[in-house]
Design a protein around this motif. Sequence first.
Motif, PDB file in Angstrom:
ATOM      1  N   ARG A 213       0.828  -1.217   0.000  1.00 28.11           N
ATOM      2  CA  ARG A 213       0.000   0.000   0.000  1.00 28.11           C
ATOM      3  C   ARG A 213       0.864   1.269   0.000  1.00 28.11           C
ATOM      4  NH1 ARG A 213      -5.185  -1.700   0.532  1.00 28.11           N
ATOM      5  NH2 ARG A 213      -5.525  -3.682   1.596  1.00 28.11           N
ATOM      6  N   GLY A 214       2.012   1.165  -0.656  1.00 30.34           N
ATOM      7  CA  GLY A 214       2.904   2.312  -0.796  1.00 30.34           C
ATOM      8  C   GLY A 214       4.030   2.363   0.208  1.00 30.34           C
ATOM      9  N   PHE A 215       3.997   1.498   1.236  1.00 28.10           N
ATOM     10  CA  PHE A 215       5.007   1.573   2.292  1.00 28.10           C
ATOM     11  C   PHE A 215       6.405   1.286   1.769  1.00 28.10           C
ATOM     12  CE2 PHE A 215       7.501  -0.136   5.847  1.00 28.10           C
ATOM     13  CZ  PHE A 215       7.341   0.878   6.781  1.00 28.10           C
ATOM     14  N   PHE A 216       6.542   0.316   0.862  1.00 32.20           N
ATOM     15  CA  PHE A 216       7.872  -0.038   0.375  1.00 32.20           C
ATOM     16  C   PHE A 216       8.391   0.958  -0.656  1.00 32.20           C
ATOM     17  CE2 PHE A 216       6.523  -4.205   2.058  1.00 32.20           C
ATOM     18  CZ  PHE A 216       7.560  -4.392   2.945  1.00 32.20           C
ATOM     19  N   ALA A 217       7.517   1.839  -1.135  1.00 30.57           N
ATOM     20  CA  ALA A 217       7.971   2.894  -2.038  1.00 30.57           C
ATOM     21  C   ALA A 217       8.411   4.137  -1.275  1.00 30.57           C
ATOM     22  CB  ALA A 217       6.857   3.254  -3.022  1.00 30.57           C
ATOM     23  N   SER A 218       7.737   4.418  -0.154  1.00 34.56           N
ATOM     24  CA  SER A 218       7.980   5.675   0.555  1.00 34.56           C
ATOM     25  C   SER A 218       8.460   5.522   1.982  1.00 34.56           C
ATOM     26  CB  SER A 218       6.687   6.513   0.566  1.00 34.56           C
ATOM     27  OG  SER A 218       6.239   6.776  -0.739  1.00 34.56           O
ATOM     28  N   GLY A 219       8.220   4.377   2.593  1.00 34.33           N
ATOM     29  CA  GLY A 219       8.614   4.184   3.972  1.00 34.33           C
ATOM     30  C   GLY A 219       7.751   4.962   4.951  1.00 34.33           C
ATOM     31  N   ARG A 232      -6.092   4.288   4.385  1.00 36.08           N
ATOM     32  CA  ARG A 232      -4.947   3.611   4.989  1.00 36.08           C
ATOM     33  C   ARG A 232      -4.693   4.075   6.419  1.00 36.08           C
ATOM     34  NH1 ARG A 232      -0.841   4.624   0.062  1.00 36.08           N
ATOM     35  NH2 ARG A 232      -2.114   6.524   0.006  1.00 36.08           N
ATOM     36  N   LYS A 233      -5.148   5.281   6.741  1.00 37.54           N
ATOM     37  CA  LYS A 233      -4.956   5.799   8.091  1.00 37.54           C
ATOM     38  C   LYS A 233      -5.672   4.944   9.132  1.00 37.54           C
ATOM     39  CE  LYS A 233      -5.055  10.278   8.775  1.00 37.54           C
ATOM     40  NZ  LYS A 233      -3.657  10.709   8.992  1.00 37.54           N
ATOM     41  N   ILE A 282      -0.456  -5.551  -9.741  1.00 41.52           N
ATOM     42  CA  ILE A 282      -1.160  -4.375 -10.270  1.00 41.52           C
ATOM     43  C   ILE A 282      -0.938  -3.177  -9.342  1.00 41.52           C
ATOM     44  CG2 ILE A 282      -2.886  -5.583 -11.654  1.00 41.52           C
ATOM     45  CD1 ILE A 282      -4.843  -5.234  -9.255  1.00 41.52           C
ATOM     46  N   PRO A 283       0.293  -2.682  -9.241  1.00 45.00           N
ATOM     47  CA  PRO A 283       0.534  -1.528  -8.375  1.00 45.00           C
ATOM     48  C   PRO A 283      -0.266  -0.326  -8.852  1.00 45.00           C
ATOM     49  CG  PRO A 283       2.390  -1.864  -9.873  1.00 45.00           C
ATOM     50  CD  PRO A 283       1.491  -3.059 -10.013  1.00 45.00           C
ATOM     51  N   GLY A 284      -0.755   0.433  -7.901  1.00 48.46           N
ATOM     52  CA  GLY A 284      -1.484   1.648  -8.240  1.00 48.46           C
ATOM     53  C   GLY A 284      -0.615   2.870  -8.017  1.00 48.46           C
TER      54      GLY A 284
END
Length: 345
Positions: A213-219, A232-233, A282-284
């Motif tokens: 859910r984006g964590f591995f892209a942005s940390g 996600r919050k 299928i990354p968004g």
Amino acid sequence: MAEACVVKRMKLGSQGFEVSAQGLGCLGLSSFHGDPKRETDAIALLHHAINSGVTFLDTSDIYGPETNELILAKALKDGVREKVDLATKFGFTYGEGNTEIKGDPAYVRAACEASLKRLDVACIDLYYQHRIDTRVPIEITMGELKKLVEEGKIKYIGLSEASASTIRRAHAVHPVTAVQIEWSLWSRDVEEDIIPTCRELGIGIVAYSPLGRGFFASGPKLLENLGQNDFRKALPRFQQENVDHNKIVYENVCAMSEKKGCTPGQLALAWVHHQGDDVCPIPGTTKIENLNLNIGALSVKLTPEEMTELEDIVRPESVKGERYGNMLATFKNSDTPPLSSWKPA
């Protein structure tokens, strides 16, 4: 940093469906990940994806709700539709603040007709049951989907977040082409029985949220940038105390990605790509630069030893927080009652 590369085609399932080896999850363009994107920007992103070879587009009637399908309809005009493998989903009713999961025949048909109209297409390539109605035997839901295939309104049938037994029962009624699951470095519960079941039956695997859910892209900084209306919050893994714990996992992935000459997000996505030639992540994203980075993950090659190293870095027990809260328990790998229990209204 891995560069963008040619997006190859792959067979999804054993019924003849072919898609791009990486798809695009369209959810964030209109809902759930903060404010909706400007329509012109969303359409520009979709066209860039298609022109880059990412032609497997994943939407749902609940995204928006409904507005996501309407955006795709505009993006697919003027001959674009023929270039695209289009997937949408049904299963959630919505309105007046209440959400319910439904899989009865009348609802299945009505939802399909509505999606066809919004998408402005004659046929949906892949039609998923988005979540499983735990009150309706899966044989009943699949029976109606089978009719829609026979009528030419959908080509292939998919399930999302179904248990292994539900998948087997569904597949006995009509071949299931794809099962959509949350599968990433930190969501691996599906490896025990769902993925083996899919492979035994020749069902393709579509991995949603392959970047955590984006964590591995942005940390951890991802949490700082989430809008108040970003769903996600509310998820356990995105509570501050869990993010503080999981940042160690992210930092270890970053260290390995530096050695590989790619971004941490590309490394995490490459791990999913290396799970097998029957898996399509299928990354968004809502940004063209991030889309290009995701495509670049296809050029990141991992040896068996590197796969093991990465899995040692992100062990299931090293991740803190469930992927869904208790209130969403029926969202995960659900069963349905036996066919003998069905009493139509």
